[in-house]
Design an enzyme around this catalytic site. Sequence first.
Site, mmCIF file in Angstrom:
data_model
loop_
_atom_site.group_PDB
_atom_site.id
_atom_site.type_symbol
_atom_site.label_atom_id
_atom_site.label_comp_id
_atom_site.label_asym_id
_atom_site.label_seq_id
_atom_site.Cartn_x
_atom_site.Cartn_y
_atom_site.Cartn_z
ATOM 1 N N LYS A 107 11.138 24.368 -51.248
ATOM 2 C CA LYS A 107 11.659 24.849 -49.982
ATOM 3 C C LYS A 107 13.226 24.757 -50.042
ATOM 4 C CE LYS A 107 10.118 26.982 -46.269
ATOM 5 N NZ LYS A 107 9.113 27.826 -46.079
HETATM 6 P P1 NAD Z 1 11.879 34.924 -38.416
HETATM 7 O O1 NAD Z 1 13.171 34.308 -38.429
HETATM 8 O O2 NAD Z 1 11.640 36.247 -38.749
HETATM 9 O O3 NAD Z 1 11.374 34.621 -36.718
HETATM 10 C C1 NAD Z 1 11.068 33.491 -36.128
HETATM 11 C C2 NAD Z 1 10.992 33.870 -34.660
HETATM 12 O O4 NAD Z 1 10.951 32.502 -34.012
HETATM 13 C C3 NAD Z 1 12.181 34.787 -33.911
HETATM 14 O O5 NAD Z 1 11.300 35.474 -33.071
HETATM 15 C C4 NAD Z 1 12.802 33.445 -33.171
HETATM 16 O O6 NAD Z 1 13.318 34.031 -32.067
HETATM 17 C C5 NAD Z 1 11.724 32.722 -32.771
HETATM 18 N N1 NAD Z 1 12.042 31.280 -32.419
HETATM 19 C C6 NAD Z 1 13.177 30.414 -33.022
HETATM 20 N N2 NAD Z 1 13.248 29.364 -32.565
HETATM 21 C C7 NAD Z 1 12.294 29.310 -31.708
HETATM 22 C C8 NAD Z 1 12.020 28.333 -30.627
HETATM 23 N N3 NAD Z 1 12.575 27.183 -30.514
HETATM 24 N N4 NAD Z 1 10.762 28.692 -29.595
HETATM 25 C C9 NAD Z 1 10.306 29.910 -29.693
HETATM 26 N N5 NAD Z 1 10.520 30.881 -30.687
HETATM 27 C C10 NAD Z 1 11.492 30.650 -31.385
HETATM 28 O O7 NAD Z 1 10.815 33.813 -39.150
HETATM 29 P P2 NAD Z 1 9.489 33.802 -39.886
HETATM 30 O O8 NAD Z 1 9.573 34.412 -41.067
HETATM 31 O O9 NAD Z 1 8.811 34.865 -38.856
HETATM 32 O O10 NAD Z 1 8.543 32.682 -39.577
HETATM 33 C C11 NAD Z 1 8.156 32.060 -38.783
HETATM 34 C C12 NAD Z 1 7.296 30.834 -38.927
HETATM 35 O O11 NAD Z 1 6.271 31.533 -39.955
HETATM 36 C C13 NAD Z 1 7.985 29.816 -39.746
HETATM 37 O O12 NAD Z 1 7.282 28.443 -39.274
HETATM 38 C C14 NAD Z 1 8.004 30.100 -40.958
HETATM 39 O O13 NAD Z 1 8.084 29.022 -41.985
HETATM 40 C C15 NAD Z 1 6.272 30.579 -41.329
HETATM 41 N N6 NAD Z 1 6.148 31.453 -42.360
HETATM 42 C C16 NAD Z 1 6.770 32.660 -42.636
HETATM 43 C C17 NAD Z 1 6.391 33.123 -43.566
HETATM 44 C C18 NAD Z 1 7.055 34.570 -44.012
HETATM 45 O O14 NAD Z 1 6.442 35.274 -45.122
HETATM 46 N N7 NAD Z 1 8.248 34.887 -43.397
HETATM 47 C C19 NAD Z 1 5.249 32.968 -44.444
HETATM 48 C C20 NAD Z 1 4.867 31.624 -44.139
HETATM 49 C C21 NAD Z 1 5.072 30.862 -43.044
#
Ligand code: NAD
Length: 417
Positions: A107
Amino acid sequence: MAEETINPLDVALHQLAMAAEMLNLDPGIHEILKYPKRVLIVAMPVRMDDGEIKVFTGYRVQHTDAMGPYKGGIRYHPKVDLDEVKALAMWMTWKCAVADIPYGGAKGGVCCDPREMSMGELERLTRRYTSMIIQLIGPYSDVPAPDVYTDAQTMAWLMDTYSQIKGYLVPEVVTGKPLHLGGSEGREEATARGVLFCVKEACKDLGIRFRGATVAIQGFGKVGWNAAKLFHEGGCKIIAVSDSNGGIYNPRAMNPLEVFEHKRKTGSVLECEGCKNVTNQELLELECDILIPAAMENQITKANAGNVKANVVAEAANGPTTPDGGKILHEKGIFVIPDILANSGGVTVSYFEWVQNLHREHWTKEEVNNKLKDIIIRAYRNVLGASKKYETDMRAAALMLGVGRVADAIRSLGLWP
Ligand code: NAD
């Protein structure tokens, strides 16, 4: 574990210890798996738009490469710290092993607030970060991808910086790129699509009607937005979504496309027509069939798990439930699809993207989605099978499966010298 001071690394180590005990794991292998194999911390000077120089701290953590090249996203967030990145790297290891794809876990993270930065500042930061971790990354050593507050554009800058330094174009150094630079069809939706496949399986097993099921989603970013869209297209009722500013609720359901448009215009989901504003905490406690945390860690804790009313919690985010929170959900009979299974669709299609790049191929969306479906459903069935065999919940079963596979690889590789 004191929940007020909960640290994602303590959670990850606690999970590893639990799996080690259940598997009766060799203590030496348990010891190896507790630590990342390599950690790089960099201080990155970046010239801001006003001429000032700011120094940002960045990390790249490589947990283990026993199963294949390191793989893991890069997170830009003001709360990024070393322990969070170490935990996320360890979770990547188990996730790839559960999905049975040939990658290890890594990561990256940069402590910054991209919401306060211009595109120019973000580009300079990304290029500097890439140049400072370049000795670790590479198509056969460590392949980054997007995570919170990074996206296809960030990956394009990373790919270009790496390629400029090498002197030739290297699309396979990174996944989650724009389609026209060698990105994969279906990558943008892949994490959410994987969540969808898992939830559909769970609904079949639990006798919940998928069409018409009510869904609340925390987070409206790459994963949350795509989940809202795909579950809506699948006939579910999206009754709540949120972002970092707060959430919105409509018990009769909302159209995620309208919410997306509203967020595009106003910068937040709040005040969307026909919906009532709720807090992120209230969203987690809404009456619904399916709850999808898709934002940050430590959202469902011992303080609020007792109030969760969903039948199924599908962890699209990494680490959204603390150990005490998870225990309460289990005691309440709530079916939890753990993060290392539920969100493994993202890394699975990242793996497809890497394979396509290495072979200079481009697969169709249908091909990608069909292959993804096979892998996710097989992983889901394997985890469910292990949970029945060992009479445990889905999280413990997934950890046993993931940790067990990595331990087998380390045992067979042996210790050098
Ligand atoms: P992103 O940056 O696209 O979106 C994050 C979202 O969370 C945004 O809507 C933001 O406003 C919101 N957010 C941030 N802080 C917050 C809080 N304190 N309370 C509520 N909402 C909050 O990120 P993403 O890629 O959608 O990732 C979201 C989660 O999914 C993370 O835990 C990430 O590790 C996990 N994840 C992402 C992927 C991927 O392919 N992008 C894959 C596996 C896991």
